[in-house]
Design a protein around this motif. Structure first.
Motif, mmCIF file in Angstrom:
data_model
loop_
_atom_site.group_PDB
_atom_site.id
_atom_site.type_symbol
_atom_site.label_atom_id
_atom_site.label_comp_id
_atom_site.label_asym_id
_atom_site.label_seq_id
_atom_site.Cartn_x
_atom_site.Cartn_y
_atom_site.Cartn_z
ATOM 1 N N MET A 289 -15.742 11.283 -34.848
ATOM 2 C CA MET A 289 -17.135 10.807 -34.818
ATOM 3 C C MET A 289 -17.988 11.622 -35.801
ATOM 4 O O MET A 289 -18.841 11.077 -36.507
ATOM 5 C CB MET A 289 -17.683 10.863 -33.387
ATOM 6 C CG MET A 289 -17.057 9.786 -32.489
ATOM 7 S SD MET A 289 -17.330 10.038 -30.718
ATOM 8 C CE MET A 289 -19.081 9.756 -30.575
ATOM 9 N N ALA A 290 -17.739 12.929 -35.870
ATOM 10 C CA ALA A 290 -18.464 13.760 -36.850
ATOM 11 C C ALA A 290 -18.130 13.302 -38.269
ATOM 12 O O ALA A 290 -19.000 13.259 -39.144
ATOM 13 C CB ALA A 290 -18.090 15.235 -36.656
ATOM 14 N N ALA A 291 -16.873 12.939 -38.484
ATOM 15 C CA ALA A 291 -16.466 12.471 -39.826
ATOM 16 C C ALA A 291 -17.197 11.172 -40.185
ATOM 17 O O ALA A 291 -17.583 10.967 -41.341
ATOM 18 C CB ALA A 291 -14.947 12.273 -39.869
ATOM 19 N N CYS A 292 -17.406 10.290 -39.198
ATOM 20 C CA CYS A 292 -18.163 9.041 -39.453
ATOM 21 C C CYS A 292 -19.600 9.355 -39.869
ATOM 22 O O CYS A 292 -20.140 8.719 -40.782
ATOM 23 C CB CYS A 292 -18.222 8.174 -38.184
ATOM 24 S SG CYS A 292 -16.697 7.353 -37.783
ATOM 25 N N GLY B 88 -17.392 17.224 -43.383
ATOM 26 C CA GLY B 88 -18.432 18.105 -42.856
ATOM 27 C C GLY B 88 -18.008 19.559 -42.991
ATOM 28 O O GLY B 88 -16.952 19.859 -43.521
ATOM 29 N N THR B 89 -18.861 20.426 -42.459
ATOM 30 C CA THR B 89 -18.565 21.859 -42.499
ATOM 31 C C THR B 89 -18.308 22.317 -41.077
ATOM 32 O O THR B 89 -19.048 21.957 -40.172
ATOM 33 C CB THR B 89 -19.808 22.630 -43.019
ATOM 34 O OG1 THR B 89 -20.235 22.003 -44.223
ATOM 35 C CG2 THR B 89 -19.495 24.087 -43.262
ATOM 36 N N GLY C 164 -15.085 4.011 -36.582
ATOM 37 C CA GLY C 164 -16.553 3.908 -36.508
ATOM 38 C C GLY C 164 -17.009 2.609 -35.870
ATOM 39 O O GLY C 164 -18.045 2.058 -36.246
ATOM 40 N N THR C 165 -16.239 2.125 -34.877
ATOM 41 C CA THR C 165 -16.581 0.851 -34.226
ATOM 42 C C THR C 165 -16.745 1.008 -32.709
ATOM 43 O O THR C 165 -16.461 0.087 -31.940
ATOM 44 C CB THR C 165 -15.489 -0.210 -34.511
ATOM 45 O OG1 THR C 165 -14.229 0.297 -34.045
ATOM 46 C CG2 THR C 165 -15.389 -0.533 -35.988
ATOM 47 N N SER D 207 -23.739 5.004 -37.449
ATOM 48 C CA SER D 207 -22.622 5.469 -38.282
ATOM 49 C C SER D 207 -21.318 5.515 -37.491
ATOM 50 O O SER D 207 -20.240 5.531 -38.053
ATOM 51 C CB SER D 207 -22.931 6.850 -38.866
ATOM 52 O OG SER D 207 -22.895 7.834 -37.854
ATOM 53 N N MET D 208 -21.420 5.520 -36.142
ATOM 54 C CA MET D 208 -20.224 5.676 -35.302
ATOM 55 C C MET D 208 -19.805 4.404 -34.590
ATOM 56 O O MET D 208 -18.724 4.358 -33.998
ATOM 57 C CB MET D 208 -20.483 6.746 -34.237
ATOM 58 C CG MET D 208 -20.643 8.127 -34.801
ATOM 59 S SD MET D 208 -21.133 9.301 -33.552
ATOM 60 C CE MET D 208 -22.908 9.158 -33.645
ATOM 61 N N GLY D 209 -20.673 3.397 -34.620
ATOM 62 C CA GLY D 209 -20.285 2.223 -33.845
ATOM 63 C C GLY D 209 -21.205 1.046 -34.025
ATOM 64 O O GLY D 209 -22.011 0.986 -34.949
#
Ligand code: NAD
Length: 296
Positions: free
Chosen positions: A25-28, A54-55, A137-138, A159-161
């Motif tokens: 989810m963070a990657a999305c 991300g970091t 991301g859905t 962005s996540m869904g």
């Protein structure tokens, strides 16, 4: 002054909890153009996240510095409350806190007072769809809380869904999520029992799954769990049995707390609690099939 603007890329967003769900989810969120910093107590989870857009911060203070929004993806509401309690005084007024974990709804309402007192904005936005839809991301997202705060968080959620369901006041997203997982767990257990009965009668498990999926017994578990994880006995869905048992307990607790009779939920809760005791905290939730039919 409290900031009430919508949060848009490339603003900094912090994700606390980089496990099976938090990491994809963070990657999305990062793919949508936000500057994402993630934190997890586990060094393995942090290094798995590094390189996904991300970091990974080594400390939670580094993760929250200058952030506009903090997303929690932690095992349960008690852990969320402890984690936010440790950082709330160091967040700028107007920071949006989004608890996307599957937390208990009344605990979420109690937490509100602590966060709002510090000038923070708070919504609950748990998700459904599992690891696969987290990667894609859905996810289905159910958001509870003030419309203006959900509006501010909307670009992050999108962005996540799919567009978030607005379920009502704070805690209603968590209630909807727990009730969904209760229904899902009941369907999975019923399907597992049907496979065992059918198999004893001579119907091949894969054949019965095909019948269910073409008929009215079809549900998410018959489509996405039986042939994928249960029949081949890989039990690799990425959703722990302990987390599913927690969600069912949350739904059942809610029924009792607000005085609604739910005898099936009582039975399903007892079943999954017994399975957790027998199979242990590292088991996958699809192992309920083995527990039901073999008792182990
Ligand atoms: P997980 O156990 O894989 O990840 C949780 C992460 O939180 C772990 O990496 C752990 O190290 C970290 N953590 C624990 N306490 C912490 C703290 N105080 N500070 C920072 N990190 C901490 O769990 P998951 O499967 O990613 O689930 C996360 C939440 O999402 C749960 O509430 C779960 O019920 C819900 N959920 C899971 C799924 C799924 O399919 N896995 C689907 C929908 C919802």
């Amino acid at each position: 002054m409290t900031n009430s603007a919508a949060i848009v890329p490339p603003t900094k967003v912090t994700v606390i909890g980089l496990g099976n769900m938090g990491r994809p989810m963070a990657a999305c969120i990062a793919r949508a153009g936000f500057q994402v910093t993630g934190f997890d107590l586990s060094a393995d989870a942090r290094s798995a996240f590094a390189g996904e857009g991300g970091t990974a911060a080594a400390t939670v203070d580094e993760a929250i510095a200058g952030t506009a929004a903090v997303i929690t993806l932690l095992p349960d509401g008690k852990i969320v409350r402890a984690a936010l309690g440790g950082i709330k005084d160091r967040l700028a007024k107007g920071t949006v806190i989004i608890d996307m974990s599957s937390s208990a709804p009344l605990g979420t309402r109690a937490l509100r007072e602590e966060l709002i007192a510090g000038g923070l904005a708070f919504i609950d936005a748990p998700v459904s769809g599992g690891v696969k839809r987290a990667i894609d991301g859905t996810l289905a997202i159910m958001a509870g809380g003030s419309a203006s705060t959900i509006d501010r968080a909307d670009k992050i959620l999108q962005s996540m869904g799919k567009p978030a369901f607005r379920t009502g006041p704070l805690g209603s997203g968590h209630a909807a999520k727990a009730l969904n997982n209760y229904v899902s767990a009941a369907g999975l257990a019923a399907a597992a029992e049907a496979l065992a009965i059918g198999s004893e009668f001579g119907i091949a498990p894969n054949t019965l799954v095909d019948v269910l999926n073409a008929s009215t017994g079809r549900n998410n578990s018959t489509e996405n769990k039986l042939k994928q994880f249960m029949i081949p006995e890989t039990y690799a869905s990425g959703f722990a049995l302990a987390l599913m048992a927690k969600d069912i307990q949350t739904a059942n607790d809610l029924a009792h707390q607000i005085g609604v009779k739910a005898p099936l939920a009582d039975e399903i809760t007892a079943l999954w609690t017994a399975a957790l005791q027998q199979l242990g905290p590292t088991s996958d939730h699809t192992e309920i099939g083995r527990f039901l039919t073999k008792g182990k």
